[in-house]
Structure formats: structure tokens, C-alpha cells
Design a protein around this motif. Structure first.
Motif, short mmCIF file in Angstrom:
data_model
loop_
_atom_site.label_atom_id
_atom_site.label_comp_id
_atom_site.label_asym_id
_atom_site.label_seq_id
_atom_site.Cartn_x
_atom_site.Cartn_y
_atom_site.Cartn_z
N GLU A 1 46.58 46.07 48.27
CA GLU A 1 47.47 45.20 49.13
C GLU A 1 46.59 43.91 49.03
O GLU A 1 45.40 43.84 49.52
N PRO A 2 47.42 42.76 48.94
CA PRO A 2 46.60 41.22 49.36
C PRO A 2 46.07 41.42 50.85
O PRO A 2 46.80 41.90 51.65
N GLY A 3 44.89 40.98 50.97
CA GLY A 3 44.12 41.00 52.12
C GLY A 3 43.34 42.28 52.40
O GLY A 3 42.75 42.45 53.43
N GLN B 1 39.14 39.92 43.91
CA GLN B 1 39.44 38.56 44.65
C GLN B 1 40.62 38.15 44.00
O GLN B 1 41.59 37.43 44.36
N VAL C 1 42.98 39.33 42.59
CA VAL C 1 44.27 40.22 43.01
C VAL C 1 44.57 40.13 44.47
O VAL C 1 45.41 40.89 45.16
N GLY C 2 43.61 39.46 45.28
CA GLY C 2 44.08 39.28 46.62
C GLY C 2 43.26 40.01 47.51
O GLY C 2 43.44 39.90 48.75
N ALA C 3 42.41 40.81 47.19
CA ALA C 3 41.35 41.42 48.03
C ALA C 3 40.43 40.54 48.84
O ALA C 3 40.08 39.66 48.00
N GLU C 4 40.18 40.83 50.02
CA GLU C 4 38.68 40.31 50.56
C GLU C 4 37.78 41.34 50.16
O GLU C 4 37.69 42.41 50.83
#
Length: 171
Positions: free
Chosen positions: A109-111, A135, A137-140
């Protein structure tokens, strides 16, 4: 326990002049495996991950049980054509040529707070590509972790996240 006592060095594998650090001897010793996973869990827990991303293929052997121990999810970073469904990939440079790493498009999921896990940190190219892909694909990406680090190859210098390793080899 000195985990180095449970890691076998195999000279000239996969090619002449390379000393391969084999974790299969660590994996097959129940006590050493428990100690390694406990130490890795203590290091990774500090980053509060929601997901661990294992790098193909030995990274899967570490990230999956570690995710279970930490109560978080597990996703795979794989070579091209190995994952079903829609994927997102990243091409990256190797010492001689290029490679590609992929993740399922809906894997994180993003974040999501992710720690990337592999058995070995050498030159850092594959780990850096995994971090960048996550990063993208929106991951931290909170950190990277490995059992072994070959410090003389300076792989951690290529990573823009904190790095945790259990044993280091200086030559």
C-alpha cells in the motif's frame, strides 16, 4: 554465539576468485538459526515495519520467518517473469551488464513502512534497486537488513536508508 562459526566460506564459487559465504550451514543449525532470527528481529523491530520485502531468493528465507516473528507482512522482490499478475519493475546496472527486479503492482500500500531484507550486502546494487523499486510504488523504505555484509565492497554507501547487518567480513 558467533554466527560466523555457522557460515561456510566456499572458494571459487560461482567463479574463480570469489569467496562465497554460504548461509545454508547457518539455516540447518536450529540454535544458530534461532539466534540469527532473534538478533535480526531485534534490529529490524526498531524501524516499525508493516511489511518486509525479501530479495530473491535467499532473502525470502530470512524475510518470511522474520515477518512472522515481527507480526508484519511479507512481499517478494523477484527476477522478471516470476510473479503472477501485474508487476512493476526496475532495471539496474551490474558490474557487467544490467538486471531487473520486479514486485507485484498491488504488493504494498502507498505509505507502507518497509524494510528490505537479503542474506548478503555486497556491492549494494541489488539492494539499492529494491529500495528504489519500493519507493517507486509508494512505500516508505525505513531500512535495509542482511545477515552478512562484505564491508570492503562498500555496498552500504549506495543505500539511502539505514543498514543493519549481523556479521561483517572485511576482506
Amino acid at each position: 554465539m558467533d554466527l560466523k562459526d555457522h557460515i561456510r566460506g566456499i572458494p571459487d564459487f560461482p567463479k574463480p576468485g570469489i569467496l562465497f559465504y554460504d548461509i545454508s550451514t547457518l539455516l540447518r543449525d536450529a540454535d544458530a538459526w534461532q539466534v540469527a532470527m532473534g538478533r535480526m528481529a531485534n534490529r529490524v523491530r526498531a524501524y516499525h515495519p508493516t511489511v518486509l520485502a525479501g530479495v530473491e531468493s535467499r532473502g525470502f528465507l530470512l524475510a518470511a520467518p522474520l515477518a512472522l516473528k515481527l507480526g508484519c507482512g511479507f512481499v517478494m522482490l523477484r527476477k522478471p517473469g516470476k510473479l503472477p499478475g501485474a508487476t512493476v519493475g526496475l532495471d539496474y546496472a551490474l558490474e557487467y551488464g544490467t538486471d531487473r527486479i520486479e514486485i507485484q503492482a498491488d504488493a504494498v500500500e502507498p505509505g507502507a513502512r518497509v524494510v528490505v531484507v537479503d542474506d548478503l550486502l555486497a556491492t549494494g546494487g541489488t539492494m539499492a534497486a529494491g529500495i528504489k523499486l519500493l519507493q517507486n510504488v509508494g512505500a516508505e523504505v525505513a531500512a535495509a537488513a542482511a545477515v552478512i555484509e562484505l564491508t570492503f565492497l562498500h555496498g552500504r554507501d549506495k543505500l539511502d536508508v539505514p543498514v543493519e547487518t549481523l556479521v561483517q567480513y572485511d576482506n
